[in-house]
Scaffold this active site. Structure first.
Site, mmCIF file in Angstrom:
data_model
loop_
_atom_site.group_PDB
_atom_site.id
_atom_site.type_symbol
_atom_site.label_atom_id
_atom_site.label_comp_id
_atom_site.label_asym_id
_atom_site.label_seq_id
_atom_site.Cartn_x
_atom_site.Cartn_y
_atom_site.Cartn_z
ATOM 1 N N ARG A 92 14.684 -6.017 41.881
ATOM 2 C CA ARG A 92 13.369 -5.392 42.135
ATOM 3 C C ARG A 92 12.592 -5.208 40.828
ATOM 4 O O ARG A 92 11.376 -5.425 40.786
ATOM 5 C CB ARG A 92 13.542 -4.056 42.863
ATOM 6 N N SER A 93 13.305 -4.879 39.756
ATOM 7 C CA SER A 93 12.625 -4.725 38.462
ATOM 8 C C SER A 93 11.976 -6.035 38.044
ATOM 9 O O SER A 93 10.845 -6.041 37.541
ATOM 10 C CB SER A 93 13.615 -4.308 37.367
ATOM 11 N N LEU A 119 4.984 -2.118 26.416
ATOM 12 C CA LEU A 119 4.287 -0.890 26.027
ATOM 13 C C LEU A 119 5.203 -0.005 25.172
ATOM 14 O O LEU A 119 4.821 0.452 24.105
ATOM 15 C CB LEU A 119 3.829 -0.145 27.293
ATOM 16 N N GLY A 155 -2.940 1.989 34.220
ATOM 17 C CA GLY A 155 -3.326 1.457 35.532
ATOM 18 C C GLY A 155 -2.278 0.473 36.054
ATOM 19 O O GLY A 155 -1.947 0.463 37.246
ATOM 20 N N LEU A 207 0.884 0.506 35.216
ATOM 21 C CA LEU A 207 2.094 1.267 35.550
ATOM 22 C C LEU A 207 1.976 1.920 36.920
ATOM 23 O O LEU A 207 2.951 2.016 37.662
ATOM 24 C CB LEU A 207 2.366 2.324 34.473
ATOM 25 N N ASN A 208 0.777 2.355 37.279
ATOM 26 C CA ASN A 208 0.603 2.928 38.616
ATOM 27 C C ASN A 208 0.927 1.918 39.706
ATOM 28 O O ASN A 208 1.493 2.252 40.747
ATOM 29 C CB ASN A 208 -0.828 3.425 38.805
ATOM 30 N N GLN A 233 33.479 17.366 59.580
ATOM 31 C CA GLN A 233 32.158 18.007 59.509
ATOM 32 C C GLN A 233 31.531 17.901 58.111
ATOM 33 O O GLN A 233 30.320 17.716 57.979
ATOM 34 C CB GLN A 233 32.268 19.478 59.922
ATOM 35 N N GLU A 273 8.915 3.699 33.765
ATOM 36 C CA GLU A 273 7.642 3.886 34.494
ATOM 37 C C GLU A 273 7.283 5.359 34.583
ATOM 38 O O GLU A 273 6.776 5.834 35.591
ATOM 39 C CB GLU A 273 7.734 3.313 35.921
HETATM 40 C C1 LIG Z 1 16.213 -0.669 31.959
HETATM 41 C C2 LIG Z 1 14.886 -0.289 31.387
HETATM 42 C C3 LIG Z 1 13.806 -1.158 31.504
HETATM 43 C C4 LIG Z 1 12.572 -0.845 30.936
HETATM 44 N N1 LIG Z 1 11.535 -1.750 31.041
HETATM 45 C C5 LIG Z 1 10.373 -1.502 30.359
HETATM 46 C C6 LIG Z 1 9.321 -2.484 30.329
HETATM 47 O O1 LIG Z 1 9.427 -3.544 30.949
HETATM 48 N N2 LIG Z 1 8.208 -2.226 29.578
HETATM 49 C C7 LIG Z 1 8.058 -1.066 28.877
HETATM 50 O O2 LIG Z 1 7.033 -0.908 28.205
HETATM 51 N N3 LIG Z 1 9.031 -0.101 28.906
HETATM 52 C C8 LIG Z 1 10.189 -0.297 29.619
HETATM 53 N N4 LIG Z 1 11.180 0.646 29.628
HETATM 54 C C9 LIG Z 1 11.021 1.856 28.823
HETATM 55 C C10 LIG Z 1 10.708 3.112 29.614
HETATM 56 O O3 LIG Z 1 9.441 3.031 30.182
HETATM 57 C C11 LIG Z 1 10.886 4.305 28.657
HETATM 58 O O4 LIG Z 1 12.275 4.424 28.436
HETATM 59 C C12 LIG Z 1 10.304 5.590 29.215
HETATM 60 O O5 LIG Z 1 8.896 5.556 29.197
HETATM 61 C C13 LIG Z 1 10.793 6.822 28.428
HETATM 62 O O6 LIG Z 1 10.622 6.635 27.072
HETATM 63 P P1 LIG Z 1 11.851 6.919 26.081
HETATM 64 O O7 LIG Z 1 13.052 6.234 26.593
HETATM 65 O O8 LIG Z 1 11.382 6.593 24.711
HETATM 66 O O9 LIG Z 1 12.137 8.475 26.197
HETATM 67 P P2 LIG Z 1 11.348 9.651 25.437
HETATM 68 O O10 LIG Z 1 9.885 9.522 25.645
HETATM 69 O O11 LIG Z 1 11.863 9.774 24.060
HETATM 70 O O12 LIG Z 1 11.852 10.901 26.290
HETATM 71 C C14 LIG Z 1 13.168 11.466 26.124
HETATM 72 C C15 LIG Z 1 13.261 12.711 27.016
HETATM 73 O O13 LIG Z 1 12.247 13.651 26.619
HETATM 74 C C16 LIG Z 1 11.451 13.988 27.746
HETATM 75 N N5 LIG Z 1 10.064 14.251 27.338
HETATM 76 C C17 LIG Z 1 9.236 13.480 26.569
HETATM 77 N N6 LIG Z 1 8.025 14.054 26.465
HETATM 78 C C18 LIG Z 1 8.071 15.210 27.176
HETATM 79 C C19 LIG Z 1 7.149 16.251 27.444
HETATM 80 N N7 LIG Z 1 5.872 16.213 26.995
HETATM 81 N N8 LIG Z 1 7.561 17.283 28.199
HETATM 82 C C20 LIG Z 1 8.815 17.331 28.709
HETATM 83 N N9 LIG Z 1 9.747 16.388 28.488
HETATM 84 C C21 LIG Z 1 9.382 15.338 27.733
HETATM 85 C C22 LIG Z 1 11.513 12.773 28.651
HETATM 86 O O14 LIG Z 1 11.168 13.089 29.978
HETATM 87 C C23 LIG Z 1 12.976 12.376 28.496
HETATM 88 O O15 LIG Z 1 13.774 13.179 29.305
HETATM 89 C C24 LIG Z 1 12.422 0.383 30.240
HETATM 90 C C25 LIG Z 1 13.502 1.278 30.170
HETATM 91 C C26 LIG Z 1 14.706 0.955 30.731
HETATM 92 C C27 LIG Z 1 15.847 1.920 30.621
#
Ligand SMILES: Cc1cc2nc3c(=O)[nH]c(=O)nc-3n(C[C@H](O)[C@H](O)[C@H](O)COP(=O)(O)OP(=O)(O)OC[C@H]3O[C@@H](n4cnc5c(N)ncnc54)[C@H](O)[C@@H]3O)c2cc1C
Length: 393
Positions: A99-100, A140, A246, A248-249, A288, A372
């Protein structure tokens, strides 16, 4: 007196949501389900174990018509939003990695070109991407900027009529196999999107290994070292961070249907197992506590399906708002993850084997919960809609 009765044929449709679908939507769902039953389901545990994305399926998915299926023109099928959601659900019932692939190809790569691209870019890429003759990705996230893409470090600078792109992107689905990457970069004029074809000098990719989740999907790091691009590589209609958001939505909409598929498949496998597994001289389905688990899971997935369908109809009417998509992603991914974990318990020790799907789905859904927009970020989106206050920083 025996209390055994024939089990319901479809625990995923306790509420008869099916009756709210059109014949065409049911046909599309059936076609996708049948295709996957033949070409993907028998191999998925092996692909997951070996961390292989089945590239040979890409052309077949193109012929099936699911790549960019909700877009119109340029070789795209132009189906309803709900049909697209149902296809995502069937794909994710096999594996979130499949699906991804379809989400990134259709809702991120193709949508970014369809919505923000020039006529020339649309002609060049969309028919090939729709047919599965080319693969796209959407870059992104960066090593140091995930939830906060506005602060991205990747930079594009004008040089005469060209642009010079420098930076790195991380966790990019399809990155290492993509023929074209939609890359978001900060510029003096704000955030802009660029189409970067594979093989452009200075553009390299490196696949991320040792993943415990999404093993049947390619996830990569992308690097850009003085990559020279003509201005015609820029997406002309993308003029702010609103453009990638947009896209991502669009993808999140597919996810809020898709995740339910992973939940459904987990539930079906646990029901079958509980029916045949005998302990204390009776099938464990008769206990149960087991029935309490099944009832809770069925309620959660069925209400999730009603929510998905409602959001689909809002999208078709052109009335869906971002916070509504956040409600759907928050609720349905969490529901599916809880279901997959609960089903794992019903399978006992067998639940930790790849012979059964729930733990594979649960591991995949850990990524779905994060990408996402994380669970926390979608919570803040809903919080902002309710209070009018931004709590992001
Ligand atoms: C298998 C996989 C595929 C992916 N594919 C893509 C892709 O195709 N293209 C792409 O661009 N990205 C992709 N991503 C990246 C994904 O979108 C990011 O991992 C996601 O946006 C979170 O960013 P991060 O991992 O840097 O976490 P961070 O932003 O560092 O966050 C870490 C933690 O802090 C929390 N946090 C951050 N800010 C706040 C806040 N203001 N308040 C409260 N909590 C907060 C977060 O919720 C999370 O729990 C993919 C990720 C994975 C795992």
């Amino acid at each position: 007196m025996s209390t055994a009765a024939a089990p319901m044929s479809d625990p995923f449709d306790l509420l008869d949501v099916d009756s709210l679908l059109s014949d065409e939507e049911r046909d599309i769902r059936r076609t996708v389900r049948d295709f996957l039953a033949e070409h993907a389901r028998p191999h998925i545990a092996d692909w997951f174990e070996r961390a292989v994305f089945p590239r040979e399926l890409v052309g077949e998915l193109g012929r099936l018509g699911v790549l960019g299926m909700h877009l119109s023109g340029y070789g795209c099928a132009g189906t309803s939003a709900v049909s697209y959601g149902l296809a995502c659900l069937e794909l994710e019932a096999v594996d979130s990695g499949l699906r991804s692939f379809v989400s990134v190809q259709g809702s991120l790569s193709m949508y970014s070109i369809r919505r923000y691209g020039s006529e020339e870019q649309k002609q060049q890429w969309l028919p090939k991407l729709a047919a599965g003759e080319a693969i796209g990705c959407f870059a992104l996230t960066e090593p140091d900027h995930g939830s906060d893409p506005a602060n991205m470090s990747t930079r594009a600078v004008r040089d005469g009529g060209d642009w010079i792109l420098n930076g790195a992107k991380m966790w990019i689905t399809n990155g290492g196999i993509a023929d074209v990457a939609t890359v978001w970069a900060s510029t003096e004029e704000g955030i802009r999107g660029f189409l970067v074809p594979r093989g452009t000098p200075g553009f390299t990719t490196h696949d991320i290994e040792r993943k415990l989740s999404m093993r049947a999907s390619v996830t990569s790091e992308l690097s850009f070292a003085d990559v020279r691009l003509p201005d015609s590589a820029r997406l002309p209609e993308a003029r702010s961070l609103g453009a990638p958001l947009g896209c991502l939505n669009e993808a999140r909409f597919g996810i809020l249907f898709g995740a339910l598929g992973a939940g459904r498949d987990s539930l079906q496998s646990a029901l079958a197992y509980a029916d045949s597994r005998v302990q204390f001289d009776r099938p464990i389905a008769g206990f149960q506590l087991t029935q309490g688990k099944f009832a809770g899971m069925a309620v959660s997935l069925n209400t999730g399906m009603l929510l998905a369908l409602h959001l689909g109809r809002l999208k078709e009417a052109g009335r869906i708002r971002p916070e509504q998509i956040s409600v759907g992603k928050l609720n349905n991914v969490r529901a599916a993850l809880d279901v997959a974990r609960e089903c794992r318990t019903i399978l006992g020790a067998n639940g930790v084997s790849l012979e059964y799907p729930p733990l594979r789905h649960a591991n995949n859904l850990e990524s779905v919960l994060t990408y996402e927009g994380t669970e926390e970020i979608h919570t803040l989106v809903v919080g902002q809609a309710l209070t009018g206050q931004s709590a992001f920083r």
